[in-house]
Design a protein around this motif. Structure first.
Motif, mmCIF file in Angstrom:
data_model
loop_
_atom_site.group_PDB
_atom_site.id
_atom_site.type_symbol
_atom_site.label_atom_id
_atom_site.label_comp_id
_atom_site.label_asym_id
_atom_site.label_seq_id
_atom_site.Cartn_x
_atom_site.Cartn_y
_atom_site.Cartn_z
ATOM 1 N N ALA A 65 48.578 74.789 13.713
ATOM 2 C CA ALA A 65 47.235 74.211 13.788
ATOM 3 C C ALA A 65 47.330 72.724 14.033
ATOM 4 C CB ALA A 65 46.476 74.481 12.487
ATOM 5 N N GLY A 66 46.590 72.267 15.049
ATOM 6 C CA GLY A 66 46.549 70.852 15.341
ATOM 7 C C GLY A 66 47.701 70.328 16.175
ATOM 8 N N SER A 67 48.658 71.180 16.545
ATOM 9 C CA SER A 67 49.787 70.675 17.317
ATOM 10 C C SER A 67 49.628 70.920 18.808
ATOM 11 C CB SER A 67 51.093 71.332 16.837
ATOM 12 O OG SER A 67 51.077 72.705 17.155
ATOM 13 N N GLY A 68 48.493 71.437 19.212
ATOM 14 C CA GLY A 68 48.261 71.693 20.638
ATOM 15 C C GLY A 68 47.949 70.412 21.376
ATOM 16 N N LEU B 141 63.406 64.098 27.716
ATOM 17 C CA LEU B 141 62.087 64.139 27.076
ATOM 18 C C LEU B 141 62.207 63.966 25.568
ATOM 19 C CD1 LEU B 141 59.001 64.688 27.206
ATOM 20 C CD2 LEU B 141 59.565 67.111 26.960
ATOM 21 N N THR B 142 63.077 64.739 24.931
ATOM 22 C CA THR B 142 63.178 64.673 23.470
ATOM 23 C C THR B 142 63.811 63.365 22.992
ATOM 24 O OG1 THR B 142 65.218 65.979 23.518
ATOM 25 C CG2 THR B 142 63.162 67.172 23.148
ATOM 26 N N LYS C 155 58.294 63.007 19.420
ATOM 27 C CA LYS C 155 57.014 63.572 18.990
ATOM 28 C C LYS C 155 55.962 63.164 20.015
ATOM 29 C CE LYS C 155 53.513 63.366 15.420
ATOM 30 N NZ LYS C 155 53.002 62.627 14.279
ATOM 31 N N LEU C 156 55.236 64.140 20.538
ATOM 32 C CA LEU C 156 54.151 63.856 21.470
ATOM 33 C C LEU C 156 52.845 64.392 20.912
ATOM 34 C CD1 LEU C 156 55.660 64.629 24.983
ATOM 35 C CD2 LEU C 156 54.812 62.434 24.177
ATOM 36 N N ASP C 157 51.887 63.509 20.776
ATOM 37 C CA ASP C 157 50.531 63.909 20.408
ATOM 38 C C ASP C 157 49.584 62.849 20.971
ATOM 39 O OD1 ASP C 157 50.478 61.711 18.597
ATOM 40 O OD2 ASP C 157 51.080 62.979 16.921
ATOM 41 N N ALA C 158 48.336 62.905 20.607
ATOM 42 C CA ALA C 158 47.346 61.982 21.171
ATOM 43 C C ALA C 158 47.694 60.517 20.905
ATOM 44 C CB ALA C 158 45.964 62.294 20.604
ATOM 45 N N ASP C 159 48.397 60.254 19.826
ATOM 46 C CA ASP C 159 48.718 58.881 19.471
ATOM 47 C C ASP C 159 50.026 58.389 20.090
ATOM 48 O OD1 ASP C 159 46.401 58.692 17.866
ATOM 49 O OD2 ASP C 159 47.463 59.735 16.241
ATOM 50 N N SER D 237 51.366 57.756 28.507
ATOM 51 C CA SER D 237 50.413 57.287 29.507
ATOM 52 C C SER D 237 49.408 58.391 29.820
ATOM 53 C CB SER D 237 51.134 56.891 30.799
ATOM 54 O OG SER D 237 51.607 58.040 31.478
ATOM 55 N N PRO D 238 48.266 58.029 30.376
ATOM 56 C CA PRO D 238 47.290 59.056 30.765
ATOM 57 C C PRO D 238 47.852 60.036 31.800
ATOM 58 C CG PRO D 238 46.231 56.914 30.685
ATOM 59 C CD PRO D 238 47.711 56.677 30.522
ATOM 60 N N ASP D 239 48.648 59.552 32.743
ATOM 61 C CA ASP D 239 49.214 60.460 33.746
ATOM 62 C C ASP D 239 50.220 61.429 33.124
ATOM 63 O OD1 ASP D 239 47.679 59.573 35.852
ATOM 64 O OD2 ASP D 239 49.205 58.180 36.604
ATOM 65 N N PHE D 240 51.003 60.953 32.174
ATOM 66 C CA PHE D 240 51.946 61.819 31.460
ATOM 67 C C PHE D 240 51.164 62.948 30.785
ATOM 68 C CE2 PHE D 240 54.780 63.231 28.176
ATOM 69 C CZ PHE D 240 56.072 62.959 28.616
ATOM 70 N N CYS D 241 50.087 62.572 30.137
ATOM 71 C CA CYS D 241 49.224 63.545 29.474
ATOM 72 C C CYS D 241 48.665 64.548 30.485
ATOM 73 C CB CYS D 241 48.094 62.821 28.763
ATOM 74 S SG CYS D 241 46.954 63.894 27.900
ATOM 75 N N ARG D 242 48.222 64.067 31.629
ATOM 76 C CA ARG D 242 47.652 64.947 32.657
ATOM 77 C C ARG D 242 48.674 65.927 33.194
ATOM 78 N NH1 ARG D 242 45.263 59.816 34.168
ATOM 79 N NH2 ARG D 242 43.157 59.803 33.350
#
Length: 157
Positions: A121-124, A64-65, A70-74, A78-83
């Motif tokens: 803050a903002g990293s969730g 993963l690392t 770095k994982l965030d909205a940008d 993929s959408p499934d990874f996010c889910r």
């Protein structure tokens, strides 16, 4: 205790990853080890790990690392990874945001907005719309919480 978001997580992991990982879970709406294991295997599938394990261990973490420092909205791949990530948060009692869509301009989950207060803050989770308040149960499991206990002291892949 039945939780609508946990039920959505169970339906998601069964429909998308059941045949890919060979693991399905009962759709009860109750967070349990089987659901967390299935989500772990789904993440391993997305990372390209072929020797699936029920545990999130060194191989999963290192892969993963290495792939996604770095994982965030940008940067979520993929959408499934996010889910998968959001479903895991729900199963552990955190607000994972809306798993089905991302609305630009909505604030990220963070302290005071339903995410783990230990996060900066903002990293969730920013994969989708954060819900307006926390899901209302403790993050750590125990009798009557509906959430399984945190992983501790397990050997993992």
């Amino acid at each position: 205790m039945r939780d609508a978001m946990v039920l959505k997580a169970q339906r998601f992991v069964n429909s998308v990853y059941g045949s890919r990982t060979g693991t399905t879970v009962q759709e009860t709406g109750e967070a349990d080890w089987a659901t967390l294991y299935a989500l772990t295997r789904a993440l391993q599938y997305e990372l390209g790990i072929t020797a699936f394990s029920d545990n999130f261990g060194p191989t999963t973490l290192n892969t993963l690392t290495a792939k996604y420092p770095k994982l965030d909205a940008d940067t979520v791949p993929s959408p499934d990874f996010c889910r998968i990530v959001q479903s895991g948060l729900y199963c552990k009692g955190y607000d994972g945001g809306d798993r089905h869509r991302r609305t630009p301009g909505r604030p990220a989950a963070g302290p005071g907005r339903g995410a783990d207060p230990r996060l900066a803050a903002g990293s969730g989770s920013r994969c989708g719309n954060p819900r307006e308040r926390a899901v209302g149960r403790p993050a750590q499991g125990g009798p009557g919480t509906g959430a399984p206990p945190a992983h501790r002291g397990m050997t993992s892949v």
